[in-house]
Design a protein around this motif. Structure first.
Motif, short mmCIF file in Angstrom:
data_model
loop_
_atom_site.label_atom_id
_atom_site.label_comp_id
_atom_site.label_asym_id
_atom_site.label_seq_id
_atom_site.Cartn_x
_atom_site.Cartn_y
_atom_site.Cartn_z
N SER A 192 28.71 27.17 40.24
CA SER A 192 29.91 26.80 39.50
C SER A 192 30.94 27.92 39.63
N VAL A 193 32.16 27.61 39.24
CA VAL A 193 33.21 28.64 39.25
C VAL A 193 32.80 29.83 38.41
N LYS A 194 32.36 29.57 37.19
CA LYS A 194 32.03 30.65 36.25
C LYS A 194 30.88 31.50 36.77
N GLU A 195 29.84 30.88 37.31
CA GLU A 195 28.71 31.65 37.84
C GLU A 195 29.16 32.52 39.02
N HIS A 196 30.07 31.98 39.82
CA HIS A 196 30.59 32.76 40.95
C HIS A 196 31.32 34.01 40.45
N LEU A 197 32.18 33.85 39.45
CA LEU A 197 32.91 35.00 38.92
C LEU A 197 31.96 36.06 38.36
N ALA A 198 30.87 35.62 37.78
CA ALA A 198 29.94 36.54 37.12
C ALA A 198 29.20 37.43 38.11
N THR A 199 29.22 37.09 39.42
CA THR A 199 28.50 37.91 40.40
C THR A 199 29.36 39.04 40.97
N ALA A 200 30.64 39.09 40.57
CA ALA A 200 31.55 40.09 41.14
C ALA A 200 31.42 41.43 40.43
N ARG A 201 31.38 42.49 41.20
CA ARG A 201 31.33 43.85 40.66
C ARG A 201 32.43 44.69 41.30
N ALA A 202 33.06 45.53 40.49
CA ALA A 202 34.15 46.38 40.97
C ALA A 202 33.60 47.46 41.90
N VAL A 203 34.34 47.70 42.98
CA VAL A 203 33.96 48.78 43.91
C VAL A 203 35.06 49.84 44.01
N ALA A 204 36.17 49.63 43.31
CA ALA A 204 37.27 50.60 43.25
C ALA A 204 38.12 50.25 42.04
N PRO A 205 38.91 51.17 41.55
CA PRO A 205 39.77 50.87 40.39
C PRO A 205 40.73 49.73 40.71
N PRO A 206 41.03 48.90 39.73
CA PRO A 206 41.98 47.80 39.96
C PRO A 206 43.37 48.35 40.27
N GLY A 207 44.10 47.59 41.08
CA GLY A 207 45.46 47.98 41.42
C GLY A 207 45.58 48.97 42.54
N THR A 208 44.46 49.36 43.15
CA THR A 208 44.51 50.32 44.25
C THR A 208 44.55 49.65 45.62
N GLU A 209 44.36 48.33 45.63
CA GLU A 209 44.29 47.59 46.89
C GLU A 209 44.68 46.15 46.63
N PHE A 210 45.32 45.50 47.62
CA PHE A 210 45.56 44.07 47.55
C PHE A 210 44.39 43.38 48.23
N ARG A 211 43.60 42.63 47.46
CA ARG A 211 42.43 41.96 48.02
C ARG A 211 42.53 40.48 47.66
N TYR A 212 43.04 39.70 48.60
CA TYR A 212 43.25 38.27 48.39
C TYR A 212 41.91 37.57 48.25
N ASP A 213 41.68 36.99 47.07
CA ASP A 213 40.39 36.36 46.82
C ASP A 213 40.55 35.26 45.78
N ASN A 214 39.85 34.17 45.98
CA ASN A 214 39.94 33.02 45.09
C ASN A 214 39.58 33.35 43.65
N GLY A 215 38.70 34.33 43.47
CA GLY A 215 38.23 34.65 42.13
C GLY A 215 39.34 35.07 41.18
N ASN A 216 40.35 35.75 41.69
CA ASN A 216 41.47 36.17 40.84
C ASN A 216 42.15 34.97 40.20
N THR A 217 42.38 33.93 41.00
CA THR A 217 43.03 32.73 40.48
C THR A 217 42.13 32.01 39.49
N GLU A 218 40.86 31.91 39.81
CA GLU A 218 39.94 31.22 38.89
C GLU A 218 39.85 31.98 37.57
N ALA A 219 39.92 33.29 37.62
CA ALA A 219 39.86 34.08 36.39
C ALA A 219 41.08 33.83 35.52
#
Length: 386
Positions: A192-219
């Motif tokens: 599901s959308v929600k389960e997919h979002l729950a598997t994401a882990r940060a690898v760098a501070p936010p705002g340091t890179e533009f990383r186009y990914d569907n999860g941002n929109t779903e969030a």
């Protein structure tokens, strides 16, 4: 043994090599899976006047070909050009008709961004709050721990399941999670959308890179549901679609839990796509109805400082920026646009009084160049302005 899932055996190299197959998927989404209606409302249709120009023989591209030849090579399904509020060029191909609906792919991200911008303007949504403020169960994930502002600018630097991030492969894994593509044998990942979002882990501070990914929109879409208490489909209908004078209902495809797939599974007619662009070109108004606040529309082309200003390097001095899920070329005409895979486009150029809506089914493959749609749109714009 299950074959490893790599770029070499992704969908484009395992049978997804025929534009007719792509077209089938783009035009039959309401028939192949669950969808949720986006009501057009009970009001009259907004008919744009017509001032037809025969642009078929306009020379475009490099090397030059006629526009008709370019559209054929780009596997265009439909295109509409509106100039100064009038439809000047409209064509349909491959059996598509004006009343047929077509998936807009990641153009739908821009709908979510527009709704978020409206709620931010009203103070209902807070750009500085993390997503977990609205969806506490996502605390501790890459999406839950970053602010709405970072999400709206693809500023979340994440990976999924500890894998090195690879945009095309993660897109396919997301499609498998929400049921768009067939899951590989032995699949044990999210469903599901929600389960997919729950598997994401940060690898760098936010705002340091533009990383186009569907999860941002779903969030962001999940935050919209929480602060309004309604589905994304009902929110888009209430705020925009039912007030637009649309021809037809729109529709969101759903994941297995009944959640709208906000990042790219919205379908509508070409004219309704163009109507949305024309409403925005007019500062958010249709006649005397102010659908989107004018200040919200004016802000869409204002990319904030940071990696989003260089979202799409072009090799030229002026990269394309990204703001609230809209692409901003900085062309001096206040242009902003929505883009989707296989050739879905909505370009709004207030300074040129121009709106271009495009549906397509071109192949996404390492061996097939992406048609230069934006460059051709600029040539159409120059021709009409001249």
């Amino acid at each position: 043994m299950t074959t490893p899932y790599t770029l070499d055996n992704a969908y484009w190299s395992r049978g997804y090599v025929d534009p007719a197959f792509v077209r089938l998927g783009m035009t039959r989404a309401r028939e192949t899976g669950p969808t949720r209606r986006v009501w057009r409302g009970s009001g009259p249709r907004w008919d744009l006047p017509e001032d037809s120009h025969d642009l078929d023989d306009l020379l475009v591209g490099a090397p030059e070909v006629t526009l008709a030849e370019f559209l054929a090579s780009a596997e265009t399904d439909a295109i509409l050009v509106a100039h100064r509020g009038k439809i000047v060029y409209e064509r349909y191909f491959h059996g598509m008709r004006p009343h047929d609906v077509h998936l807009s792919a990641s153009v739908a991200k821009s709908w979510t961004g527009l709704l978020a911008a409206m709620l931010l303007d009203e103070g209902v949504l807070d750009a500085d709050q993390p997503l977990a403020h609205y969806a506490p169960e996502l605390a501790g994930t890459a999406f839950g721990d970053v602010t709405i502002q970072h999400l709206l600018h693809m500023g979340t630097v994440m990976d999924y399941g500890g894998r090195p991030f690879c945009k095309p492969l993660e897109a396919q894994r997301y499609f498998a999670a929400v049921g768009i593509v067939t899951r590989p044998a032995g699949y044990t990942g999210p469903t599901s959308v929600k389960e997919h979002l729950a598997t994401a882990r940060a690898v760098a501070p936010p705002g340091t890179e533009f990383r186009y990914d569907n999860g941002n929109t779903e969030a962001v879409a999940e935050a919209l549901r929480r602060v309004t208490g309604v589905s994304l489909a009902d929110l888009w209908s209430e705020r925009v679609w039912s007030r637009l004078g649309a021809d037809e209902d729109g529709a969101y495809c759903l994941d297995p839990t009944g959640t709208e797939i906000a990042c790219g599974r919205y379908s509508a007619t070409l004219r309704d796509l163009a109507r949305t662009g024309e409403m925005l070109r007019r500062g958010g108004a249709v006649g005397d109805r102010q659908i989107v606040p004018e200040r919200v529309v004016a802000d869409l082309a204002n990319v904030p400082p940071g990696p989003a200003q260089r979202a799409l390097p072009t090799g030229a001095a002026r990269p394309i920026g990204y703001h609230n899920f809209w692409w901003v070329p900085g062309d001096g005409h206040g242009t902003f646009g929505a883009r989707g895979i296989h050739g879905q486009r909505l370009q709004v150029s207030p300074g040129r009084d121009l709106v271009i809506a495009h549906y397509g089914s071109h192949l996404m493959s390492p061996s097939v160049p992406v048609p230069p749609l934006e460059a051709v749109f600029a040539q159409i714009s120059d021709h009409l302005a001249g």
